[in-house]
Scaffold this motif. Structure first.
Motif, short mmCIF file in Angstrom:
data_model
loop_
_atom_site.label_atom_id
_atom_site.label_comp_id
_atom_site.label_asym_id
_atom_site.label_seq_id
_atom_site.Cartn_x
_atom_site.Cartn_y
_atom_site.Cartn_z
N GLU C 71 28.32 44.69 41.36
CA GLU C 71 29.75 45.02 41.41
C GLU C 71 30.13 45.62 42.75
OE1 GLU C 71 30.63 45.76 36.64
OE2 GLU C 71 30.30 47.46 37.97
N SER C 72 29.29 46.52 43.22
CA SER C 72 29.67 47.18 44.48
C SER C 72 29.68 46.16 45.62
CB SER C 72 28.71 48.33 44.79
OG SER C 72 27.49 47.84 45.27
N TRP C 73 28.79 45.21 45.51
CA TRP C 73 28.78 44.19 46.56
C TRP C 73 30.03 43.32 46.47
CZ3 TRP C 73 27.27 38.76 45.76
CH2 TRP C 73 27.44 38.02 46.94
N PHE C 74 30.36 42.90 45.28
CA PHE C 74 31.59 42.12 45.10
C PHE C 74 32.80 42.92 45.58
CE2 PHE C 74 31.58 38.08 42.60
CZ PHE C 74 30.24 37.84 42.68
N ALA C 79 37.09 43.14 49.18
CA ALA C 79 38.00 44.02 49.93
C ALA C 79 38.24 43.50 51.34
CB ALA C 79 37.41 45.42 49.98
N GLU C 80 37.32 42.67 51.80
CA GLU C 80 37.51 42.11 53.14
C GLU C 80 38.82 41.34 53.21
OE1 GLU C 80 34.31 39.58 53.99
OE2 GLU C 80 32.80 41.17 53.87
N ASP C 81 39.34 41.28 54.39
CA ASP C 81 40.57 40.51 54.58
C ASP C 81 40.35 39.08 54.15
OD1 ASP C 81 42.45 42.18 55.32
OD2 ASP C 81 42.50 41.63 57.45
N TYR C 82 41.12 38.66 53.23
CA TYR C 82 41.09 37.24 52.90
C TYR C 82 42.50 36.72 53.07
CZ TYR C 82 40.90 32.87 50.40
OH TYR C 82 41.01 31.55 50.07
N GLN C 132 35.42 39.78 36.07
CA GLN C 132 36.74 39.70 36.69
C GLN C 132 36.61 39.44 38.19
OE1 GLN C 132 39.34 39.33 35.05
NE2 GLN C 132 38.50 39.95 33.04
N GLN C 133 35.63 40.12 38.76
CA GLN C 133 35.44 39.93 40.20
C GLN C 133 35.08 38.48 40.52
OE1 GLN C 133 32.45 43.05 40.40
NE2 GLN C 133 33.75 44.26 41.78
N ASN C 134 34.23 37.95 39.69
CA ASN C 134 33.84 36.57 39.94
C ASN C 134 35.02 35.61 39.71
OD1 ASN C 134 31.88 34.58 40.59
ND2 ASN C 134 31.88 33.97 38.42
N ARG C 135 35.80 35.94 38.72
CA ARG C 135 36.99 35.12 38.49
C ARG C 135 37.89 35.10 39.72
NH1 ARG C 135 38.99 33.54 33.38
NH2 ARG C 135 41.10 33.60 34.21
N GLU C 136 37.97 36.24 40.33
CA GLU C 136 38.78 36.37 41.54
C GLU C 136 38.30 35.39 42.61
OE1 GLU C 136 41.36 38.29 42.30
OE2 GLU C 136 41.42 37.92 44.47
N VAL C 137 36.98 35.37 42.78
CA VAL C 137 36.42 34.49 43.80
C VAL C 137 36.74 33.02 43.47
CG1 VAL C 137 34.30 33.64 44.87
CG2 VAL C 137 34.56 36.08 44.35
N VAL C 138 36.43 32.67 42.24
CA VAL C 138 36.69 31.30 41.84
C VAL C 138 38.19 31.00 41.93
CG1 VAL C 138 36.58 29.66 39.93
CG2 VAL C 138 34.68 31.23 40.33
#
Lengths: 234, 234, 234, 234
Positions: C71-74, C79-82, C132-138
């Motif tokens: 989680e902390s890695w995600f 948080a990086e600029d996307y 949720q974090q992974n959903r964000e990526v996808v």
DNA sequence: CATGAATGAGGATTCATTCAT
DNA sequence: CATGAATGAATCCTCATTCAT
């Protein structure tokens, strides 16, 4: 639910050093009684009042434990006062060194056997601390021999290795027999006799006074008279 | 249904004696190569071309097999011609006996080690045939010593046991080192030196010139002159 | 009694947040290097300079720790600029999103693998934050697809799930191979080609019969008529 | 004393091949249900009605057993009729190959996962039989691609590796999701769509001239004109 | 806040030995 | 006579987790 008695706990929780020492002590006893082959970590744990896991916390491997048992024991008796006499007759010094080896080994025959018969066969033996420790023990005897050679008191025509093998062969042979319960032996007497045989052999010809030189002296006299005699006859 | 080749059958079905012999032979090789600790019945079976069950048909126990291996080997070399010289100098006879022990042991160091270090520790050792066999080997050397004592040529003030331990301690010590791969040794030389130390010790003969050979040379001259002299007198 | 250096103490006693962060950082490295299966709490503690007990103070379970690492890695890379471009061609936006996923994943293949292959199998996965974090990526990729569909630029006759699986299947497949040390790959090129195949496939030419060409033909007609029309009007 | 029922015995004593097969079968089920990490030899033994020792008689190592499970499974489905069509349209042939891979893998997702995610990471993977077996599977698909390239029907400007990764990435991604219980999927449909995307992409247009941008450009023109028009009408 | 000490519960692998055929 | 099949009983070693201090 049921709180354990503090006494029990006190016994259970030991500072690292004490625990290590306790394990080592118990393990030494087990090694002594069972030999390395029947040495079970489970038995050590039980007799020590800990778990096998605790043992493995401090000793990475059963073999490591065995090695450390041996090393700690060598440490102990190498640390004992050994008044290495640089003076005195070779005989006295040799007797003294043999006596010391014999009595050290006799104190823990099983451990010694483990070191001398099993560890010594290990491919890494030469790089173990125990190797150096053992060298030290052998060295104490061989130093005397060396000295005797240097002073011309001992023959130099026999291989050092052979002499070493005879002395320690004898010591070990005595010890194994003792270990097998074939009867006790007197360290004093044994050291005395080993020294005697090594120095003088068992030939009866040894003249009263002592050394071979006496015999030689006599021989020279005899030879001289015979020569004269035969010269006069011709 | 498909008949196996007779050859195959012949190899598979062996008379009891041959099978036992075959197993014993293979097992000896395994014991030699692996030592008693790594001696696996499975390996014997495989190398022997039989099953473990067959081995257990003839040998009730792994230990029994091991014992019989040792016994059969002792049988073999005890059966070899051993020209036990009752005459000759004690030195010659002792050299000869030591040489014979040393060379027998050196031929099968691993087997010997098994007998001397493991079987000997067995509570029943004394009632095994191998015990008698081993006594025979030791006896061949000790007979010489005994004889020497009787004739007054050897000192009787040293315990027989000690003398025995020194001789065989030296022999075994040499052999174990060889077994550990610490380098070969010359049986002749080793026997020679063991004999020498046992008989004469390592004290310098102290003849002015130095080596023992001088004394021997003188002795020979004396002996020769005396012979002449006595011949002339007659 | 002997006061420790303040520096040492400072290092030992950390505010909760810093300690947690330190553990997380170290643990991430361990997870990266060993994989979740060889991930040992003991190693984390050692490399972190704390005790395992401290770790268990902050993380109830090894698994919890692993999850928080992920989680902390995600968190970090989410948080990086996307610069999620809402404009630009679909191709550009898709390329951009794929590139971003690929490069994020490639930065920590082992962590990603843990998330995608192990956590995802957890029965509770759906209720984890990482889900949720992974959903964000996808989602970042699928948004583009969705947009394309809405605008009619992309076909809507293929299941979204399938399209998603193809894109991320390709991304992950590439990454695992990289993780296995089967050679590096260029993120740029890979993203480019994935985009290309997803959008255009690998057929050398749109066959006449095929549906797309029909559409194109129609478009050409429409365009032509519109042009005429608008030309006539002006 | 009490003779066991013959039935029981009959079940207990199996010829080697049958026992191996039985173990393999049981073990496969265990691997499927537990995954390689929770795969316990004890469970296999119990469910198989034998002892762990028996398993180890036939499989030197747990890992060897796992590998053989995978191999025997690959053997099975590689042995199935695979009507490799050398004729027919590329699309048909690709669909067919993808469909076959997908359905094979879907039949044993857990086994496949073990092979593809764990064995593949093994340093010796390349020298295992399973490696060749897997190559065979991949080859069946890639042959079609290769053929298409040779015939000029498929683009050759995209790396083979990438195309392979996309196809199998998609297949595996689908399968893992299924394995995780995220819902079933239709092999037919999935193969169809994968084929479609791979061949034609997901763009809504594919103008004869070539690039998508042309179509987009036209569309934008049309859109613009229509907007003007509708603006003018109001 | 921090941790040194301790361990329960495995878990893979080994091997001499048995027995039905 | 011969053996293929089977296994009970060990035995070393591991590791996440607890808890008194």
């Amino acid at each position: 639910m049921q709180p354990r008695s503090p006494a029990r706990n006190a016994a259970r929780r030991l500072p690292r050093d004490q625990r290590v020492a306790a394990i080592l002590l118990t393990a030494r006893a087990v090694l002594r009684e069972r030999g390395s082959e029947q040495f079970l970590t489970a038995e050590v744990a039980e007799r020590c009042g800990t778990s096998e896991a605790t043992i493995y916390k401090y000793f990475p491997t059963k073999r490591d434990l065995l090695i450390q048992i041996a090393e700690s024991w060598f440490d102990e008796f190498l640390a004992e006062d050994y008044p290495a006499r640089a003076s005195g007759s070779i005989r006295d010094r040799l007797y003294h060194a043999v006596w010391w080896s014999l009595s050290s080994i006799r104190r823990e025959p099983a451990l010694t056997r483990f070191v001398l018969m099993e560890l010594r066969a290990d491919p890494n033996y030469r790089s173990m601390r125990i190797y150096q420790q053992n060298r030290e023990v052998v060295g104490r005897v061989m130093t005397v021999i060396e000295d005797g050679r240097d002073k011309g008191v001992l023959r130099a025509d026999l291989s050092r290795k052979l002499v070493r093998d005879m002395i320690f062969g004898a010591i070990e042979h005595q010890t194994w027999a003792y270990l097998r319960g074939e009867g006790d032996f007197s360290v004093d007497e044994s050291a005395e006799q080993i020294t005697e045989v090594i120095l003088r052999g068992i030939s009866a010809s040894a003249p009263s006074s002592g050394s071979l030189s006496d015999a030689v002296a006599m021989l020279e006299q005899v030879t001289a008279s015979l020569k004269k005699q035969s010269a006069g006859e011709s």
